[in-house]
Design a protein around this motif. Structure first.
Motif, PDB file in Angstrom:
ATOM      1  N   VAL A 355      -4.155   2.016   9.355  1.00 20.91           N
ATOM      2  CA  VAL A 355      -3.348   3.198  10.354  1.00 20.91           C
ATOM      3  C   VAL A 355      -3.199   4.192   9.230  1.00 20.91           C
ATOM      4  CG1 VAL A 355      -1.821   4.082  11.978  1.00 20.91           C
ATOM      5  CG2 VAL A 355      -2.720   1.699  11.889  1.00 20.91           C
ATOM      6  N   ASP A 356      -4.028   5.644   9.401  1.00 16.82           N
ATOM      7  CA  ASP A 356      -3.512   6.613   8.522  1.00 16.82           C
ATOM      8  C   ASP A 356      -2.374   7.575   9.357  1.00 16.82           C
ATOM      9  OD1 ASP A 356      -5.502   6.328   6.691  1.00 16.82           O
ATOM     10  OD2 ASP A 356      -7.034   7.104   8.095  1.00 16.82           O
ATOM     11  N   GLY A 357      -1.296   7.505   8.447  1.00 17.13           N
ATOM     12  CA  GLY A 357      -0.089   8.212   9.001  1.00 17.13           C
ATOM     13  C   GLY A 357       0.190   9.492   8.195  1.00 17.13           C
ATOM     14  N   LEU A 358       1.347  10.137   8.586  1.00 15.83           N
ATOM     15  CA  LEU A 358       1.927  11.181   8.036  1.00 15.83           C
ATOM     16  C   LEU A 358       2.485  10.666   6.568  1.00 15.83           C
ATOM     17  CD1 LEU A 358       2.969  14.088   8.073  1.00 15.83           C
ATOM     18  CD2 LEU A 358       4.977  13.228   9.012  1.00 15.83           C
ATOM     19  N   ILE A 359       3.010   9.826   6.196  1.00 13.76           N
ATOM     20  CA  ILE A 359       3.709   9.416   5.094  1.00 13.76           C
ATOM     21  C   ILE A 359       2.697   8.872   4.118  1.00 13.76           C
ATOM     22  CG2 ILE A 359       5.517   8.005   3.981  1.00 13.76           C
ATOM     23  CD1 ILE A 359       7.088   8.083   6.488  1.00 13.76           C
ATOM     24  N   ARG A 360       1.779   7.777   4.617  1.00 17.65           N
ATOM     25  CA  ARG A 360       0.959   7.114   3.656  1.00 17.65           C
ATOM     26  C   ARG A 360      -0.149   6.629   4.690  1.00 17.65           C
ATOM     27  NH1 ARG A 360       2.928   1.210   1.849  1.00 17.65           N
ATOM     28  NH2 ARG A 360       0.910   1.194   1.388  1.00 17.65           N
ATOM     29  N   SER A 361      -1.192   5.864   3.999  1.00 20.10           N
ATOM     30  CA  SER A 361      -2.219   5.217   4.933  1.00 20.10           C
ATOM     31  C   SER A 361      -1.868   3.801   4.818  1.00 20.10           C
ATOM     32  CB  SER A 361      -3.528   5.299   4.199  1.00 20.10           C
ATOM     33  OG  SER A 361      -3.997   6.625   4.542  1.00 20.10           O
ATOM     34  N   TYR A 362      -1.451   3.108   6.015  1.00 16.54           N
ATOM     35  CA  TYR A 362      -0.916   1.729   5.941  1.00 16.54           C
ATOM     36  C   TYR A 362      -2.004   0.801   6.146  1.00 16.54           C
ATOM     37  CZ  TYR A 362       3.171   4.615   7.183  1.00 16.54           C
ATOM     38  OH  TYR A 362       3.980   5.554   7.194  1.00 16.54           O
ATOM     39  N   ASP A 363      -2.331   0.093   5.316  1.00 22.41           N
ATOM     40  CA  ASP A 363      -3.716  -0.835   5.044  1.00 22.41           C
ATOM     41  C   ASP A 363      -3.636  -2.196   4.749  1.00 22.41           C
ATOM     42  OD1 ASP A 363      -6.142  -1.315   5.545  1.00 22.41           O
ATOM     43  OD2 ASP A 363      -6.966  -0.428   3.522  1.00 22.41           O
ATOM     44  N   PRO A 364      -2.889  -3.079   5.466  1.00 25.68           N
ATOM     45  CA  PRO A 364      -2.224  -2.780   6.968  1.00 25.68           C
ATOM     46  C   PRO A 364      -0.807  -2.579   6.931  1.00 25.68           C
ATOM     47  CG  PRO A 364      -2.341  -5.157   6.592  1.00 25.68           C
ATOM     48  CD  PRO A 364      -2.693  -4.313   5.269  1.00 25.68           C
ATOM     49  N   PRO A 365      -0.356  -1.797   8.114  1.00 24.61           N
ATOM     50  CA  PRO A 365       1.027  -1.876   8.359  1.00 24.61           C
ATOM     51  C   PRO A 365       2.071  -2.778   8.155  1.00 24.61           C
ATOM     52  CG  PRO A 365      -0.279  -0.717  10.291  1.00 24.61           C
ATOM     53  CD  PRO A 365      -1.104  -1.695   9.498  1.00 24.61           C
ATOM     54  N   PHE A 366       1.527  -4.069   8.781  1.00 22.96           N
ATOM     55  CA  PHE A 366       2.508  -5.272   8.601  1.00 22.96           C
ATOM     56  C   PHE A 366       1.593  -6.258   8.441  1.00 22.96           C
ATOM     57  CE2 PHE A 366       4.711  -2.255  11.711  1.00 22.96           C
ATOM     58  CZ  PHE A 366       5.856  -1.913  10.812  1.00 22.96           C
ATOM     59  N   THR A 367       2.045  -7.524   8.043  1.00 24.05           N
ATOM     60  CA  THR A 367       1.035  -8.515   8.027  1.00 24.05           C
ATOM     61  C   THR A 367       2.471  -9.787   8.433  1.00 24.05           C
ATOM     62  OG1 THR A 367       1.817  -9.510   5.676  1.00 24.05           O
ATOM     63  CG2 THR A 367       0.259  -8.193   5.913  1.00 24.05           C
ATOM     64  N   PRO A 368       1.956 -11.240   8.819  1.00 26.02           N
ATOM     65  CA  PRO A 368       2.712 -12.041   9.212  1.00 26.02           C
ATOM     66  C   PRO A 368       3.823 -12.358   8.239  1.00 26.02           C
ATOM     67  CG  PRO A 368       0.668 -12.721   9.777  1.00 26.02           C
ATOM     68  CD  PRO A 368       0.334 -11.596   8.861  1.00 26.02           C
ATOM     69  N   SER A 369       3.726 -12.039   6.977  1.00 29.27           N
ATOM     70  CA  SER A 369       4.573 -12.191   5.810  1.00 29.27           C
ATOM     71  C   SER A 369       5.339 -10.955   5.295  1.00 29.27           C
ATOM     72  CB  SER A 369       4.077 -13.042   4.602  1.00 29.27           C
ATOM     73  OG  SER A 369       3.005 -12.091   3.773  1.00 29.27           O
ATOM     74  N   ARG A 370       4.966  -9.737   5.822  1.00 31.20           N
ATOM     75  CA  ARG A 370       5.593  -8.526   5.337  1.00 31.20           C
ATOM     76  C   ARG A 370       5.624  -7.880   6.410  1.00 31.20           C
ATOM     77  NH1 ARG A 370       3.134  -4.091   4.863  1.00 31.20           N
ATOM     78  NH2 ARG A 370       1.178  -4.888   4.627  1.00 31.20           N
ATOM     79  N   HIS A 371       7.026  -7.559   6.999  1.00 32.67           N
ATOM     80  CA  HIS A 371       7.387  -6.827   8.012  1.00 32.67           C
ATOM     81  C   HIS A 371       8.065  -5.081   7.559  1.00 32.67           C
ATOM     82  CE1 HIS A 371       7.182  -9.618  11.799  1.00 32.67           C
ATOM     83  NE2 HIS A 371       6.407  -9.764  11.030  1.00 32.67           N
TER      84      HIS A 371
END
Length: 395
Positions: A355-371
């Motif tokens: 997801v390309d955002g205002l602050i950064r590109s999130y690749d990916p935003p979250f994972t099962p082990s990283r919220h």
């Protein structure tokens, strides 16, 4: 009555954003909740979070909404920075089956009290500001809390790293007698313990509502500190700055502040005193300075929707930016889930593509082990300017 109030807010929003078909209340909106400290006397963080969400909703709805044409809408509650109010707001918002997720506000003590209720109900809680580590490290499986914000465990090391770059190794710590203060002190102790040449000369505690911090500050000076590590919100931070400006210039230590002070109109609250104190603050985003195309577009939408004249009118810019990006991520998760089931949306938040955002590109935003959607790479140290907070040299 609450559902009626929510419908009124939705209609008003659609008049601003141009969603069609409102008069028929068709299609059925997908509802985002917001529980934040709107009634707090000095905080500008809650309105900033609201504005970030609404700008993102404006963009999403103008492209057809979610789930094949359903518009997003926002319903908010005021917790006045009181944990018990926040918990009740979570229950009230969740009672509406159309609410798919709830955004929280700035105050970590409020959010920490809400976490058990969030997991009891099973609704995603999205955090665009509150920084306590335990908000994410909450011990729940599955974890319904997702953060796009700073984390205390990242903030304090960045603050002390900046001190080290400036040759300031004798740290006087000034923290609130809260979980936020205790967590920040532990992070400082851990950092200092792992870095030779740094020491904590003294730690002073204050309470919310204290009307003076001068005695505590002077005790830090007498301890031999050559810099103050300040953990504070805008009220207590502004008290300290004004009191420091009243003492001799030779007695003013540099101050490296946690970002709670940016949750209010700190420049207005401190006035000329801010220019007399060497104060920097940890941040993750600012609209001050050169802007890329995405930032210019977002700022133009904020001007159109809220009548702003420029970046200077956009207070608590990190809260705005975090909430904006987090709303776009949530919308993507709703579409990925394929319906408004809260558990399915929670699962989808862990499985998104880039997801390309205002602050950064999130690749990916979250994972099962990283919220956590951000990382220490987004942190900078900045100074207050009329247009916002700009990075200082030597970050």
């Amino acid at each position: 009555m609450r559902r009626y109030a929510g419908l009124v807010l939705f209609v008003a929003l659609c008049m601003v954003t141009g969603v069609r078909g409102v008069a028929r209340a068709d299609p059925v909106p997908v509802v985002i909740g917001l529980d934040a400290e709107f009634g707090h006397q000095t905080s500008t963080s809650a309105p900033a979070i609201r504005q970030g969400i609404l700008v993102a909703i404006d963009e999403i709805n103008s492209r057809g909404g979610v789930l094949g044409g359903r518009p997003l809408m926002l319903v908010e509650r005021d917790n006045r920075s009181v944990p018990a109010r926040g918990v009740q707001n979570i229950r009230d918002l969740s009672a509406n089956p159309d609410v798919v997720a709830i955004f929280c506000g700035k105050f970590s003590p409020v959010v920490l009290e809400e976490i058990p209720v969030v997991h009891q109900i099973g609704i995603p809680l999205l955090d665009p500001w509150a920084a306590a580590d335990d908000i994410i490290d909450n011990g729940h499986t599955p974890n319904f809390v997702f953060r796009l914000s700073l984390r205390d465990g990242w903030a304090v090391p960045a603050m002390l790293e900046h001190a080290g770059h400036r040759g300031l190794g004798r740290i006087g710590v000034l923290v609130p007698n809260t979980a936020w203060g205790r967590g920040s002190l532990k992070a400082a102790q851990d950092y200092v313990g792992a870095n030779q040449g740094m020491t904590i000369t003294a730690t002073k505690w204050y309470n919310w509502g204290d009307t003076s911090l001068l005695d505590k500050y002077l005790e830090l000076v007498r301890s031999g500190a050559n810099v103050v590590l300040l953990v504070a919100n805008e009220r207590e931070g502004s008290i300290l700055v004004k009191e420091m400006a009243s003492v001799s210039a030779t007695g003013r230590l540099p101050v490296i502040a946690h970002w709670g002070i940016s949750g209010g109109d700190f420049r207005a609250m401190t006035g000329d005193a801010l220019d007399a104190v060497d104060l920097v603050v940890v941040q993750t985003y600012s609209f001050a300075g050169p802007l890329d195309e995405r930032a210019r577009s977002v700022l133009a939408a904020a001007r159109r929707l809220f009548g702003l004249n420029g970046p200077a009118d956009l207070k608590s810019q990190v809260g705005f930016a975090h909430a904006y990006d987090l709303t776009h991520i949530l919308a993507r998760a709703i579409d990925r889930a394929g319906d408004t089931d809260r558990a399915a949306i929670r699962d989808a938040l862990e499985r998104l593509d880039r997801v390309d955002g205002l602050i950064r590109s999130y690749d990916p935003p979250f994972t099962p082990s990283r919220h956590e959607a951000l990382s220490p790479a987004q942190i900078f140290i900045g100074r207050f300017t009329p247009d916002g907070i700009v990075p200082v040299n030597g970050n």
